[in-house]
Design a protein around this motif. Structure first.
Motif, PDB file in Angstrom:
ATOM      1  N   MET A 120       0.832  -1.202   0.000  1.00 56.90           N
ATOM      2  CA  MET A 120       0.000   0.000   0.000  1.00 56.90           C
ATOM      3  C   MET A 120       0.872   1.260   0.000  1.00 56.90           C
ATOM      4  SD  MET A 120      -2.918  -1.287  -0.258  1.00 56.90           S
ATOM      5  CE  MET A 120      -3.880   0.201  -0.168  1.00 56.90           C
ATOM      6  N   LEU A 121       1.958   1.258   0.763  1.00 56.41           N
ATOM      7  CA  LEU A 121       2.860   2.406   0.759  1.00 56.41           C
ATOM      8  C   LEU A 121       3.483   2.592  -0.611  1.00 56.41           C
ATOM      9  CD1 LEU A 121       4.267   4.631   2.457  1.00 56.41           C
ATOM     10  CD2 LEU A 121       6.084   2.946   2.926  1.00 56.41           C
ATOM     11  N   ALA A 122       3.863   1.492  -1.263  1.00 60.08           N
ATOM     12  CA  ALA A 122       4.466   1.572  -2.587  1.00 60.08           C
ATOM     13  C   ALA A 122       3.478   2.103  -3.619  1.00 60.08           C
ATOM     14  CB  ALA A 122       4.978   0.197  -3.006  1.00 60.08           C
ATOM     15  N   PHE A 140       0.700   4.048  -3.171  1.00 59.42           N
ATOM     16  CA  PHE A 140       0.404   5.465  -2.978  1.00 59.42           C
ATOM     17  C   PHE A 140       1.621   6.339  -3.284  1.00 59.42           C
ATOM     18  CE2 PHE A 140      -3.032   3.868  -0.071  1.00 59.42           C
ATOM     19  CZ  PHE A 140      -4.085   4.346  -0.826  1.00 59.42           C
ATOM     20  N   SER A 141       2.793   5.881  -2.906  1.00 62.46           N
ATOM     21  CA  SER A 141       3.991   6.676  -3.158  1.00 62.46           C
ATOM     22  C   SER A 141       4.295   6.765  -4.646  1.00 62.46           C
ATOM     23  CB  SER A 141       5.185   6.065  -2.416  1.00 62.46           C
ATOM     24  OG  SER A 141       4.954   6.063  -1.037  1.00 62.46           O
ATOM     25  N   THR A 142       4.013   5.701  -5.386  1.00 64.75           N
ATOM     26  CA  THR A 142       4.257   5.709  -6.825  1.00 64.75           C
ATOM     27  C   THR A 142       3.257   6.588  -7.546  1.00 64.75           C
ATOM     28  OG1 THR A 142       5.180   3.472  -6.724  1.00 64.75           O
ATOM     29  CG2 THR A 142       4.454   4.269  -8.874  1.00 64.75           C
ATOM     30  N   VAL A 143       1.993   6.470  -7.160  1.00 66.52           N
ATOM     31  CA  VAL A 143       0.937   7.234  -7.835  1.00 66.52           C
ATOM     32  C   VAL A 143       1.054   8.721  -7.529  1.00 66.52           C
ATOM     33  CG1 VAL A 143      -1.554   7.615  -7.970  1.00 66.52           C
ATOM     34  CG2 VAL A 143      -0.638   5.282  -7.912  1.00 66.52           C
ATOM     35  N   LEU A 160       3.630   7.002   5.880  1.00 64.26           N
ATOM     36  CA  LEU A 160       4.280   5.922   6.605  1.00 64.26           C
ATOM     37  C   LEU A 160       3.671   5.715   7.994  1.00 64.26           C
ATOM     38  CD1 LEU A 160       6.480   3.777   6.993  1.00 64.26           C
ATOM     39  CD2 LEU A 160       8.016   5.623   7.741  1.00 64.26           C
ATOM     40  N   PRO A 161       3.409   6.755   8.783  1.00 69.10           N
ATOM     41  CA  PRO A 161       2.792   6.523  10.099  1.00 69.10           C
ATOM     42  C   PRO A 161       1.464   5.777  10.012  1.00 69.10           C
ATOM     43  CG  PRO A 161       3.616   8.770   9.950  1.00 69.10           C
ATOM     44  CD  PRO A 161       3.728   8.187   8.580  1.00 69.10           C
ATOM     45  N   LEU A 211      14.963   2.615   2.821  1.00 71.19           N
ATOM     46  CA  LEU A 211      15.877   2.241   1.740  1.00 71.19           C
ATOM     47  C   LEU A 211      15.276   2.466   0.355  1.00 71.19           C
ATOM     48  CD1 LEU A 211      17.283  -1.083   3.272  1.00 71.19           C
ATOM     49  CD2 LEU A 211      18.364   1.187   3.241  1.00 71.19           C
ATOM     50  N   ALA A 212      14.006   2.188   0.195  1.00 74.74           N
ATOM     51  CA  ALA A 212      13.390   2.272  -1.127  1.00 74.74           C
ATOM     52  C   ALA A 212      12.730   3.617  -1.400  1.00 74.74           C
ATOM     53  CB  ALA A 212      12.358   1.150  -1.291  1.00 74.74           C
TER      54      ALA A 212
END
Length: 292
Positions: free
Chosen positions: A60-62, A64-67, A87-88, A154-155
């Motif tokens: 889910m973090l990946a 939203f962060s990508t979009v 992230l929180p 890291l990512a």
């Protein structure tokens, strides 16, 4: 005196055996620890559940962060990346998944398939069984959160807190949030009528709480009535407590009260912890309702 009339020596009284060999049961703590080992082995054998529990917050973090990675939160208070802001919330929802959702479903399933009925025939008390679930939840939550933070750093280049006080806040919000989710999961597990209906009963509750508690959307952007409803439940406060750890101090101005409200966070979580304990003790059942 002849040998035939000599008195027979009286045997010395036998000493009491140590508790480990005298048939006494181990204490609740030891039973919970042993049960936790069984629970962990069973958990790792369910590979689909392991993948879901550990991968869900990261995926889910990946997504939203990508979009939304090219965007920021559009505020005059601070400009931070989407991954850092959410992230929180992902940490908070991970705690919710491993504690509340996992326990509410698994206990209902074990009650339905007869596992609890068989355990009741053993010397294992309910406190030992629940204690094993608590230790399983804590171990899973720690591993899941550590993996999520590592991937975020890291990512997605999310900065980790450098102040020891922030990590202290992280620790108590994490532990208190996990404990609250655990006891509430035990209490809620009595609501589904069968193991087959457990996911259908529990999952919508978790999804609704995620959407209104600032997990998938910025909490300050939600309608005021939705913020009010979310403030009743623990997930909003876990997410807000985690925001105080991972976000700049000036971002507190975006909260509904203009501050992180850490005392209120502790108060609400403790209140739900007590409610969950009381309800869980009163409603926990070894058998299904229709088993008598």
């Amino acid at each position: 005196m002849s040998a035939a009339t000599a008195p027979v020596p009286t045997p010395a009284p036998a000493r009491a055996r140590p508790s480990s060999a005298g048939g006494h049961l181990p204490g609740v703590a030891r039973l919970a620890l042993v049960r936790a080992g069984v629970e962990l082995r069973q958990f790792w054998r369910e590979r689909d559940a392991v993948v879901f529990v550990f991968a869900y917050p990261i995926v889910m973090l990946a997504i939203f962060s990508t979009v939304f990675g090219a965007e920021d939160q559009g505020t005059d208070v601070a400009q931070i990346g989407y991954a850092q802001y959410f992230l929180p919330g992902m940490v908070a929802t991970g705690v919710m998944l491993t504690s509340f959702q996992q326990l509410a479903v698994s206990i209902a399933v074990e009650r339905d398939d007869g596992t609890l009925r068989r355990l009741r025939a053993t010397p294992l008390p309910a406190s030992g069984y629940v204690g094993g679930k608590v230790l399983l939840t804590l171990a899973t939550a720690v591993a899941q959160t550590a993996l999520l933070l590592a991937v975020a750093a890291l990512a997605f280049d999310v900065p980790m807190p450098s102040d020891a006080a922030d990590w202290v806040t992280f620790a108590w919000v994490f532990v208190l949030g996990t404990a609250t989710g655990t006891v509430c999961g035990v209490a809620f597990s009595s609501l589904p009528r069968s193991g087959r209906s457990a996911s259908a009963v529990v999952t919508p509750v978790v999804l609704v709480l995620q959407f209104i508690s600032g997990v998938f959307f910025a909490f300050f952007a939600l309608p005021s009535w939705m913020q009010t409803v979310a403030s009743v439940f623990p997930l909003k406060w876990i997410a807000q407590g985690m925001r105080s750890v991972f976000l700049p101090e000036e971002m507190a101005a975006l909260e509904t009260s203009g501050s992180w409200q850490l005392p209120a966070t502790a108060g609400v979580l403790v209140a739900w912890l007590i409610v969950g304990l009381v309800v869980g003790v009163r409603t926990f059942r070894w058998r299904r309702r229709d088993d008598g």
